[in-house]
Motif scaffolding. Sequence first.
Motif, PDB file in Angstrom:
ATOM      1  N   ASN A  57     -14.569  15.859 -35.367  1.00  0.00           N
ATOM      2  CA  ASN A  57     -14.792  14.888 -34.517  1.00  0.00           C
ATOM      3  C   ASN A  57     -16.094  14.778 -33.471  1.00  0.00           C
ATOM      4  O   ASN A  57     -16.638  13.774 -33.088  1.00  0.00           O
ATOM      5  N   ALA A  58     -16.642  16.083 -33.267  1.00  0.00           N
ATOM      6  CA  ALA A  58     -17.681  16.099 -32.551  1.00  0.00           C
ATOM      7  C   ALA A  58     -19.131  15.817 -33.282  1.00  0.00           C
ATOM      8  O   ALA A  58     -19.816  15.100 -32.739  1.00  0.00           O
ATOM      9  N   LEU A  59     -19.097  16.024 -34.625  1.00  0.00           N
ATOM     10  CA  LEU A  59     -20.135  15.531 -35.426  1.00  0.00           C
ATOM     11  C   LEU A  59     -20.239  14.016 -35.478  1.00  0.00           C
ATOM     12  O   LEU A  59     -21.310  13.516 -35.344  1.00  0.00           O
ATOM     13  N   THR A  60     -19.085  13.669 -35.738  1.00  0.00           N
ATOM     14  CA  THR A  60     -19.174  12.181 -35.833  1.00  0.00           C
ATOM     15  C   THR A  60     -19.549  11.293 -34.565  1.00  0.00           C
ATOM     16  O   THR A  60     -19.976  10.417 -34.440  1.00  0.00           O
ATOM     17  N   ASN A  61     -18.970  12.099 -33.282  1.00  0.00           N
ATOM     18  CA  ASN A  61     -19.372  11.518 -31.876  1.00  0.00           C
ATOM     19  C   ASN A  61     -20.631  11.755 -31.835  1.00  0.00           C
ATOM     20  O   ASN A  61     -21.526  10.719 -31.093  1.00  0.00           O
ATOM     21  N   SER A  62     -21.477  12.518 -32.339  1.00  0.00           N
ATOM     22  CA  SER A  62     -22.848  12.894 -32.381  1.00  0.00           C
ATOM     23  C   SER A  62     -23.575  11.668 -32.843  1.00  0.00           C
ATOM     24  O   SER A  62     -24.739  11.076 -32.312  1.00  0.00           O
ATOM     25  N   ILE A  63     -23.207  11.233 -34.173  1.00  0.00           N
ATOM     26  CA  ILE A  63     -23.376  10.251 -34.932  1.00  0.00           C
ATOM     27  C   ILE A  63     -23.468   8.849 -34.203  1.00  0.00           C
ATOM     28  O   ILE A  63     -24.403   8.075 -34.026  1.00  0.00           O
TER      29      ILE A  63
END
Length: 132
Positions: A57-63
């Motif tokens: 979730n954190a990675l996808t939020n960064s994207i």
Amino acid sequence: MLKIRFALSSLLLAVSLVMGAPFAFAHSALSSSVQKIEVTSIKMKTLKTFIDEQDMNALTNSIKKAQHMNILLDEESAESIDCKMTITYGDGSSRHYFIWIMDDGRDVLIAHQKYPQDLHLKGYELSKKNSF
């Protein structure tokens, strides 16, 4: 040097992973959630898999927070791809991305190629300032 670059990219992704939020921009709300994210270094042939929900979730939020841009996948940019990333969803579908790590190791470009023949890609620039 390649190990350092992949380590830096993993570090940037890991730093981004601390944030957390759904990957709504890339998949509709009706789709299954992200099940895993795999990042493969092209030059080193190494694989990093993220399966922790908070990390994904954190990675996808960064994207999602990244600066959006159009990227032309010409011969030069295709030859300089550092990693490939696959995001797999609970319904079995997946999306494939290319990753370029900038020379300073602080910024990362990610581009989604919907079809193999696509040369004009939707891209995202991740940096420290837009990852937090």
